[in-house]
Design an enzyme around this catalytic site. Structure first.
Site, PDB file in Angstrom:
ATOM      1  N   ARG A  48      -3.243  -2.930 -17.658  1.00  0.00           N
ATOM      2  CA  ARG A  48      -4.475  -2.148 -17.535  1.00  0.00           C
ATOM      3  C   ARG A  48      -4.271  -1.083 -16.466  1.00  0.00           C
ATOM      4  NH1 ARG A  48      -8.437  -5.013 -20.452  1.00  0.00           N
ATOM      5  NH2 ARG A  48      -9.810  -3.264 -20.069  1.00  0.00           N
ATOM      6  N   LYS A  58      -3.956  -0.048 -24.298  1.00  0.00           N
ATOM      7  CA  LYS A  58      -4.472  -0.191 -25.662  1.00  0.00           C
ATOM      8  C   LYS A  58      -3.279  -0.215 -26.623  1.00  0.00           C
ATOM      9  CE  LYS A  58      -9.023   1.778 -24.636  1.00  0.00           C
ATOM     10  NZ  LYS A  58      -9.018   2.555 -23.379  1.00  0.00           N
ATOM     11  N   GLU A 112      -0.375   4.948  -0.313  1.00  0.00           N
ATOM     12  CA  GLU A 112      -1.120   6.201  -0.483  1.00  0.00           C
ATOM     13  C   GLU A 112      -0.171   7.397  -0.423  1.00  0.00           C
ATOM     14  OE1 GLU A 112      -2.080   3.767   1.514  1.00  0.00           O
ATOM     15  OE2 GLU A 112      -4.274   3.595   1.604  1.00  0.00           O
ATOM     16  N   THR A 160      -5.311   5.595 -21.164  1.00  0.00           N
ATOM     17  CA  THR A 160      -5.096   4.281 -20.570  1.00  0.00           C
ATOM     18  C   THR A 160      -3.728   3.812 -21.025  1.00  0.00           C
ATOM     19  OG1 THR A 160      -6.239   3.324 -22.475  1.00  0.00           O
ATOM     20  CG2 THR A 160      -7.517   3.564 -20.455  1.00  0.00           C
ATOM     21  N   ASP A 180      -8.281  13.041 -24.378  1.00  0.00           N
ATOM     22  CA  ASP A 180      -8.226  11.641 -23.951  1.00  0.00           C
ATOM     23  C   ASP A 180      -7.615  10.865 -25.114  1.00  0.00           C
ATOM     24  OD1 ASP A 180      -8.722   8.990 -23.438  1.00  0.00           O
ATOM     25  OD2 ASP A 180     -10.775   9.285 -22.736  1.00  0.00           O
ATOM     26  N   TYR A 213       0.859  -1.192   0.000  1.00  0.00           N
ATOM     27  CA  TYR A 213       0.000   0.000   0.000  1.00  0.00           C
ATOM     28  C   TYR A 213       0.891   1.236   0.000  1.00  0.00           C
ATOM     29  CZ  TYR A 213      -5.015  -0.865   0.362  1.00  0.00           C
ATOM     30  OH  TYR A 213      -6.312  -1.136   0.063  1.00  0.00           O
TER      31      TYR A 213
HETATM   32  N1  DSN Z   1     -13.703  -0.014 -23.865  1.00  0.00           N
HETATM   33  C1  DSN Z   1     -12.801   0.856 -24.558  1.00  0.00           C
HETATM   34  C2  DSN Z   1     -12.883   0.674 -26.025  1.00  0.00           C
HETATM   35  O1  DSN Z   1     -13.098  -0.444 -26.451  1.00  0.00           O
HETATM   36  O2  DSN Z   1     -12.710   1.620 -26.775  1.00  0.00           O
HETATM   37  C3  DSN Z   1     -12.943   2.291 -24.185  1.00  0.00           C
HETATM   38  O3  DSN Z   1     -12.771   2.448 -22.840  1.00  0.00           O
END
Ligand code: DSN
Length: 419
Positions: free
Chosen positions: A232, A226, A53, A223, A197, A51
Site C-alpha cells: 500500500r 491495486k 526526510e 497507488t 490517476d 526516518y
Molecule cells: N478505494 C479505491 C477503490 O476501491 O477503487 C480507490 O481509492
C-alpha cells in the site's frame, strides 16, 4: 508469526483470521490484490525503523547509507517500467499523492475538472466531501447517459468554458480504456495541465495490455497496491520540468518522513512487474474480466457500457430487483467479496447504490482463468437470485472455499491443506 503470537495473541489471532478469509473467499473488489511473499517480507522489514526526510543525497537525518540506495532503486525501476522522466515514490497512498499534485500546481480556489465521483471518478478528483472539492473550484464531467461512455466532445466543451488549471483523467469504476491523446489535446486547448490517476490500471500499463498515460500527461499518479500488486503506497511520475515542484509538494509540503519499508516493497513489486510472468498476468486479468462480463451478461445482468476492456466491470442491478448493498452483503455471506457501487445517474444514495463493481486482479493472481470465471458468473447469478436464502448462501460459501483451495493465493499457500 511466532513473536506476534506471544506478544499479542489477540492481534495475532485476528491477522490469522484475515489470512484465512483472504484464502477462502473469491475476492473481487477491483482495487484489491494479493502481493507476493517477497513484497510482504520487504513491507515487514526493519526499514520501518528509519526516518529519512528529504531525498537521496539530501536528507535531514544521518544514517541513510542504505535507505538512499533503496529509494533510488525503487525510482529507477519505476522509470524503467513506466518510461517516466521523474518519479517520486514517497506518497503514503493515492489520496495524498493526488493532493500533493494539487499543492504543487494549484492555489486554493483554482478550478479543476475531473470525472464525477458517481460516474466513476475518485473522491480526490474534486468530490464535494473531499479536500479536493472543498479547497478548489471543483468541476466535473459525466458519462454519456445512453452509452455510459466518456463523451470527449462534452469534456472539451466544459474545459473550454471553465478553463481549469488542471484537467484530471482517471477513475475507480470505468470499465473502458481512456483516450489519453484526446485528454492531452483538450488540456492543451484549454490551457490546462493534465494529470492522469492510473491507480486502477497501473498493473495493466506495466504489463503492456493498456495504453500508457505517461507520454501524454504532465503528471501521472498511481497507488502501488491495486493491479500493480505491490504494497500500500503510491508514486507520482512527471516530466522533468515538474520534478522540483512535485518533490517539494510531497516533502515537505504534504508529508514528513517516507515509509522506507513501503519504498523497499514498491521496488520489489516493480522488479516483479518488469517480468514476463507479470505480462502474462496482466493479459489474463483482462481476459478474465471479459469472460466474467460475458458470463454475467448471458445471465441477464446489465453491465455499464455492455462489457469491459480493463480489469473491472460495473453491474447495474436495477433489472434484478435488488439494491447494491443487499446484493454485496449476500455475496459476502456466500464467500464472494465485491463492493456496492453507484452507477452513472444513480438515483440511490452512495451507501446503498444501484450497482456492484467486480474486478479480476486478485482472482487472476491466484490462478483463476476463463473456465473459473464462468463458474464465478454462475455463482454470482445464483446468489443474487436467492439473496435471502441463508442455506443457499452458506452452501455457496462452502463451494467457494473448496474452489479456492485448488488455487492457493500468493503469500497464503501455507493455508491450503496438504501444502
Ligand atoms: N478505494 C479505491 C477503490 O476501491 O477503487 C480507490 O481509492
Amino acid at each position: 508469526m511466532k513473536h506476534l503470537s506471544i506478544a499479542d495473541p489477540e492481534i495475532c489471532n485476528l491477522v490469522l483470521q484475515e489470512e484465512r478469509r483472504q484464502s477462502e473467499k473469491i475476492r473481487m473488489i477491483a482495487s484489491e490484490n494479493y502481493v507476493s511473499r517477497a513484497v510482504l517480507e520487504a513491507t515487514g522489514s526493519v526499514l520501518t525503523n528509519k526516518y529519512s526526510e528529504g531525498y537521496a543525497g539530501k536528507r535531514y537525518y544521518e544514517g541513510q547509507q542504505i535507505i538512499d540506495q533503496v529509494e533510488s532503486l525503487a525510482i529507477e525501476r519505476a522509470k524503467q517500467v513506466f518510461g517516466a522522466e521523474h518519479v517520486n515514490v514517497q506518497p503514503y497512498s493515492g489520496s495524498p499523492a493526488n493532493v500533493a499534485v494539487y499543492l504543487a500546481f494549484l492555489n486554493p480556489g483554482d478550478t479543476i475538472l475531473g470525472m464525477a465521483l458517481p460516474h466513476g471518478g475518485h473522491l480526490t478528483h474534486g468530490a464535494p466531501v473531499s479536500i479536493s472539492g472543498r479547497y478548489f473550484n471543483a468541476q466535473s464531467y459525466e458519462l454519456d447517459r445512453d452509452t455510459g461512455l466518456l463523451d470527449y466532445g462534452k469534456i472539451r466543451d466544459k474545459a473550454l468554458a471553465l478553463r481549469p488549471k488542471l484537467l484530471i483523467a482517471g477513475h475507480s469504476a470505468y470499465p473502458r480504456i481512456l483516450d489519453f491523446a484526446k485528454f492531452r489535446e483538450i488540456a492543451d486547448e484549454a490551457g490546462a495541465l493534465l494529470m492522469v490517476d492510473m491507480a486502477h490500471f497501473a498493473g495493466l500499463v506495466a504489463g503492456g495490455v493498456h495504453p500508457s498515460p505517461v507520454p501524454f500527461a504532465d503528471v501521472v499518479t498511481t497507488t502501488t497496491h491495486k493491479s500493480l500488486r505491490g504494497p500500500r503506497g503510491a508514486m507520482i511520475m512527471c516530466r522533468s520540468r515538474h520534478a522540483a515542484a512535485i518533490d517539494k509538494a510531497v516533502f515537505p509540503g504534504m508529508q514528513g518522513g517516507p515509509h522506507d519499508n513501503t519504498t523497499a516493497a514498491i521496488a520489489v513489486a516493480l522488479r516483479e512487474a518488469a517480468s514476463d510472468d507479470f505480462k502474462a498476468y496482466a493479459r489474463q486479468v483482462v481476459k478474465n474480466a471479459k469472460t466474467l462480463a460475458e458470463g454475467l451478461m448471458a445471465k441477464g445482468f446489465k453491465l455499464i457500457t455492455n462489457g469491459t476492456d480493463n480489469h473491472l466491470m460495473l453491474v447495474d442491478l436495477g433489472n434484478k430487483g435488488i439494491a447494491g448493498k443487499k446484493a454485496a452483503r449476500a455475496l459476502d455471506r456466500a464467500g464472494i467479496v465485491v463492493n456496492c457501487n453507484a452507477v452513472p445517474f444513480d438515483t440511490r444514495k452512495p451507501y446503498d447504490p444501484s450497482g456492484i463493481r467486480l474486478g479480476t486482479p486478485a482472482l487472476t493472481s491466484r490462478g483463476f482463468k476463463e473456465k473459473e470465471m464462468l463458474v464465478v458468473a454462475n455463482l454470482v447469478d445464483r446468489v443474487i437470485a436467492n439473496a435471502d436464502d441463508e442455506g443457499l448462501l452458506a452452501a455457496t460459501a462452502e463451494e467457494v472455499r473448496q474452489m479456492c483451495s485448488l488455487f492457493p493465493a500468493p503469500g497464503l499457500e501455507h493455508l491450503v491443506e496438504g501444502r
